[in-house]
Scaffold this motif. Sequence first.
Motif, PDB file in Angstrom:
ATOM      1  N   GLU A  38      -5.352  -2.963   5.872  1.00 43.03           N
ATOM      2  CA  GLU A  38      -5.647  -2.030   4.784  1.00 43.03           C
ATOM      3  C   GLU A  38      -4.471  -1.923   3.816  1.00 43.03           C
ATOM      4  OE1 GLU A  38      -8.859   0.967   6.946  1.00 43.03           O
ATOM      5  OE2 GLU A  38      -6.725   1.449   7.003  1.00 43.03           O
ATOM      6  N   LEU A  39      -3.271  -1.949   4.345  1.00 45.03           N
ATOM      7  CA  LEU A  39      -2.088  -1.918   3.480  1.00 45.03           C
ATOM      8  C   LEU A  39      -2.030  -3.161   2.601  1.00 45.03           C
ATOM      9  CD1 LEU A  39       0.686  -0.489   5.851  1.00 45.03           C
ATOM     10  CD2 LEU A  39      -0.491   0.687   3.991  1.00 45.03           C
ATOM     11  N   THR A  94      -1.784   2.850  16.384  1.00 53.04           N
ATOM     12  CA  THR A  94      -1.532   4.276  16.135  1.00 53.04           C
ATOM     13  C   THR A  94      -0.507   4.548  15.038  1.00 53.04           C
ATOM     14  OG1 THR A  94       0.123   4.241  17.916  1.00 53.04           O
ATOM     15  CG2 THR A  94      -2.119   4.909  18.504  1.00 53.04           C
ATOM     16  N   PHE A  95       0.043   3.513  14.432  1.00 46.90           N
ATOM     17  CA  PHE A  95       1.049   3.718  13.383  1.00 46.90           C
ATOM     18  C   PHE A  95       0.404   4.445  12.201  1.00 46.90           C
ATOM     19  CE2 PHE A  95       3.923   2.851   9.979  1.00 46.90           C
ATOM     20  CZ  PHE A  95       5.160   2.631  10.545  1.00 46.90           C
ATOM     21  N   ARG A  96       1.047   5.502  11.729  1.00 50.13           N
ATOM     22  CA  ARG A  96       0.505   6.284  10.607  1.00 50.13           C
ATOM     23  C   ARG A  96       0.859   5.585   9.292  1.00 50.13           C
ATOM     24  NH1 ARG A  96       1.510  12.619  12.415  1.00 50.13           N
ATOM     25  NH2 ARG A  96       0.396  12.484  14.416  1.00 50.13           N
ATOM     26  N   HIS A  97       0.019   4.618   8.963  1.00 50.43           N
ATOM     27  CA  HIS A  97       0.362   3.705   7.873  1.00 50.43           C
ATOM     28  C   HIS A  97       0.376   4.347   6.495  1.00 50.43           C
ATOM     29  CE1 HIS A  97      -3.924   3.921   7.939  1.00 50.43           C
ATOM     30  NE2 HIS A  97      -4.163   2.881   7.150  1.00 50.43           N
ATOM     31  N   PHE A  98      -0.440   5.371   6.287  1.00 52.10           N
ATOM     32  CA  PHE A  98      -0.479   5.961   4.956  1.00 52.10           C
ATOM     33  C   PHE A  98       0.790   6.748   4.632  1.00 52.10           C
ATOM     34  CE2 PHE A  98      -5.144   5.294   5.360  1.00 52.10           C
ATOM     35  CZ  PHE A  98      -5.281   4.488   4.238  1.00 52.10           C
ATOM     36  N   PHE A  99       1.602   7.021   5.650  1.00 46.69           N
ATOM     37  CA  PHE A  99       2.902   7.631   5.382  1.00 46.69           C
ATOM     38  C   PHE A  99       3.855   6.629   4.717  1.00 46.69           C
ATOM     39  CE2 PHE A  99       1.756  10.749   8.829  1.00 46.69           C
ATOM     40  CZ  PHE A  99       1.729  11.856   7.985  1.00 46.69           C
ATOM     41  N   LEU A 100       3.491   5.353   4.717  1.00 50.18           N
ATOM     42  CA  LEU A 100       4.298   4.350   4.032  1.00 50.18           C
ATOM     43  C   LEU A 100       3.951   4.276   2.543  1.00 50.18           C
ATOM     44  CD1 LEU A 100       4.005   1.418   6.619  1.00 50.18           C
ATOM     45  CD2 LEU A 100       5.971   2.929   6.282  1.00 50.18           C
ATOM     46  N   VAL A 101       2.740   4.655   2.203  1.00 43.41           N
ATOM     47  CA  VAL A 101       2.251   4.460   0.835  1.00 43.41           C
ATOM     48  C   VAL A 101       2.966   5.369  -0.156  1.00 43.41           C
ATOM     49  CG1 VAL A 101       0.230   4.564  -0.668  1.00 43.41           C
ATOM     50  CG2 VAL A 101      -0.001   3.703   1.679  1.00 43.41           C
ATOM     51  N   LEU A 102       3.008   6.673   0.130  1.00 47.41           N
ATOM     52  CA  LEU A 102       3.599   7.616  -0.824  1.00 47.41           C
ATOM     53  C   LEU A 102       5.088   7.350  -1.070  1.00 47.41           C
ATOM     54  CD1 LEU A 102       3.283  10.013  -2.679  1.00 47.41           C
ATOM     55  CD2 LEU A 102       3.651  11.531  -0.713  1.00 47.41           C
ATOM     56  N   PRO A 103       5.917   7.158  -0.024  1.00 45.38           N
ATOM     57  CA  PRO A 103       7.330   6.856  -0.300  1.00 45.38           C
ATOM     58  C   PRO A 103       7.522   5.591  -1.136  1.00 45.38           C
ATOM     59  CG  PRO A 103       7.043   7.473   2.000  1.00 45.38           C
ATOM     60  CD  PRO A 103       5.671   7.310   1.420  1.00 45.38           C
ATOM     61  N   CYS A 104       6.707   4.573  -0.889  1.00 45.22           N
ATOM     62  CA  CYS A 104       6.826   3.332  -1.672  1.00 45.22           C
ATOM     63  C   CYS A 104       6.434   3.565  -3.130  1.00 45.22           C
ATOM     64  CB  CYS A 104       5.952   2.240  -1.060  1.00 45.22           C
ATOM     65  SG  CYS A 104       6.566   1.598   0.508  1.00 45.22           S
ATOM     66  N   PHE A 105       5.425   4.406  -3.346  1.00 44.30           N
ATOM     67  CA  PHE A 105       5.004   4.687  -4.718  1.00 44.30           C
ATOM     68  C   PHE A 105       6.058   5.511  -5.460  1.00 44.30           C
ATOM     69  CE2 PHE A 105       2.617   7.050  -7.987  1.00 44.30           C
ATOM     70  CZ  PHE A 105       2.083   5.974  -8.685  1.00 44.30           C
ATOM     71  N   VAL A 106       6.611   6.512  -4.767  1.00 42.77           N
ATOM     72  CA  VAL A 106       7.667   7.328  -5.379  1.00 42.77           C
ATOM     73  C   VAL A 106       8.886   6.459  -5.703  1.00 42.77           C
ATOM     74  CG1 VAL A 106       9.306   9.217  -4.988  1.00 42.77           C
ATOM     75  CG2 VAL A 106       6.914   9.471  -4.291  1.00 42.77           C
ATOM     76  N   THR A 123       5.713  -3.189  -8.863  1.00 45.05           N
ATOM     77  CA  THR A 123       6.891  -2.817  -8.070  1.00 45.05           C
ATOM     78  C   THR A 123       6.477  -2.110  -6.789  1.00 45.05           C
ATOM     79  OG1 THR A 123       8.144  -2.531 -10.132  1.00 45.05           O
ATOM     80  CG2 THR A 123       9.092  -1.595  -8.132  1.00 45.05           C
ATOM     81  N   PHE A 124       5.496  -1.208  -6.893  1.00 45.70           N
ATOM     82  CA  PHE A 124       4.961  -0.522  -5.716  1.00 45.70           C
ATOM     83  C   PHE A 124       4.432  -1.521  -4.694  1.00 45.70           C
ATOM     84  CE2 PHE A 124       0.749   0.935  -4.038  1.00 45.70           C
ATOM     85  CZ  PHE A 124       1.224   1.755  -3.027  1.00 45.70           C
ATOM     86  N   SER A 125       3.747  -2.562  -5.165  1.00 44.69           N
ATOM     87  CA  SER A 125       3.187  -3.562  -4.246  1.00 44.69           C
ATOM     88  C   SER A 125       4.285  -4.314  -3.499  1.00 44.69           C
ATOM     89  CB  SER A 125       2.294  -4.542  -5.015  1.00 44.69           C
ATOM     90  OG  SER A 125       3.047  -5.493  -5.753  1.00 44.69           O
ATOM     91  N   LEU A 126       5.409  -4.567  -4.163  1.00 45.14           N
ATOM     92  CA  LEU A 126       6.527  -5.243  -3.498  1.00 45.14           C
ATOM     93  C   LEU A 126       7.128  -4.371  -2.409  1.00 45.14           C
ATOM     94  CD1 LEU A 126       8.458  -6.915  -6.466  1.00 45.14           C
ATOM     95  CD2 LEU A 126       6.971  -8.022  -4.794  1.00 45.14           C
ATOM     96  N   TYR A 127       7.338  -3.093  -2.736  1.00 46.25           N
ATOM     97  CA  TYR A 127       7.904  -2.164  -1.751  1.00 46.25           C
ATOM     98  C   TYR A 127       6.966  -2.007  -0.553  1.00 46.25           C
ATOM     99  CZ  TYR A 127      11.207  -0.778  -5.434  1.00 46.25           C
ATOM    100  OH  TYR A 127      12.183  -0.761  -6.394  1.00 46.25           O
ATOM    101  N   LEU A 128       5.662  -1.858  -0.845  1.00 47.45           N
ATOM    102  CA  LEU A 128       4.704  -1.645   0.236  1.00 47.45           C
ATOM    103  C   LEU A 128       4.544  -2.896   1.094  1.00 47.45           C
ATOM    104  CD1 LEU A 128       2.750   0.344   1.547  1.00 47.45           C
ATOM    105  CD2 LEU A 128       0.962  -0.474   0.002  1.00 47.45           C
ATOM    106  N   GLU A 129       4.543  -4.070   0.463  1.00 49.25           N
ATOM    107  CA  GLU A 129       4.403  -5.307   1.237  1.00 49.25           C
ATOM    108  C   GLU A 129       5.576  -5.501   2.199  1.00 49.25           C
ATOM    109  OE1 GLU A 129       3.539 -10.087   0.667  1.00 49.25           O
ATOM    110  OE2 GLU A 129       4.556  -8.975  -0.926  1.00 49.25           O
TER     111      GLU A 129
END
Length: 215
Positions: A38-39, A94-106, A123-129
């Motif tokens: 999903e990420l 069980t990894f809470r993956h959506f907690f990675l999305v907001l910090p990467c976007f910020v 840039t967000f896509s690079l950080y999230l990847e």
Amino acid sequence: MNAFRLAGDLTHLLSIILLLLKIRATKSCAGISLKTQELYVIVFMSRYLDLFRTYYSLYNSLMKIIFLGTSMCIVWYMRSHKVVRQTYNMDEDTFRHFFLVLPCFVLALLVHHNFTFIEILWTFSLYLESVAILPQLVLLQKSSNIDNLTGTYVFLLGAYRGLYLFNWVYRFFTENHRVRWIPWLSGLIQTAIYTDFFYYYIKSWKNREKLKLPA
């Protein structure tokens, strides 16, 4: 385009096709993290919005369409296919993956090259990847039996990023020493995350043992 980027793109493509064929052939997604997949859908959707605005080349457009289509197809299989979805290891993923999305976007809002909509999303896509593989690695650590195709899929993903690091080095020396800190650092972090997996994957291949990651 250079040999390192081409090799990286093909390695990346091979990893995704391998995973998709594994799911289709075995009707199973055991050992695969839906959260990582999903990420990756978020990564590709954010990165390839320019597909509808700017044409670079037929190769570029085709690769974008293939990466978007195959990543969405994998998520569909794992979420909606009546047989495949029953094999998903929800209790171990069980990894809470959506907690990675907001910090990467910020972070993308704060650290970017140009403050434009497309540039922020790229840039967000690079950080999230760079961190998207974490749920998959955590799942593998919990798995007592990692099949060869899953291990090879993760290895190829890491190899693709390593090849892209060589691509950036090559471009630095051939394109007027242009500095690209954001993709460089993101790529280094992503490759570093794979380092431990690389060690155990190569060790298991060399000793002809089943792949097992330490908990």
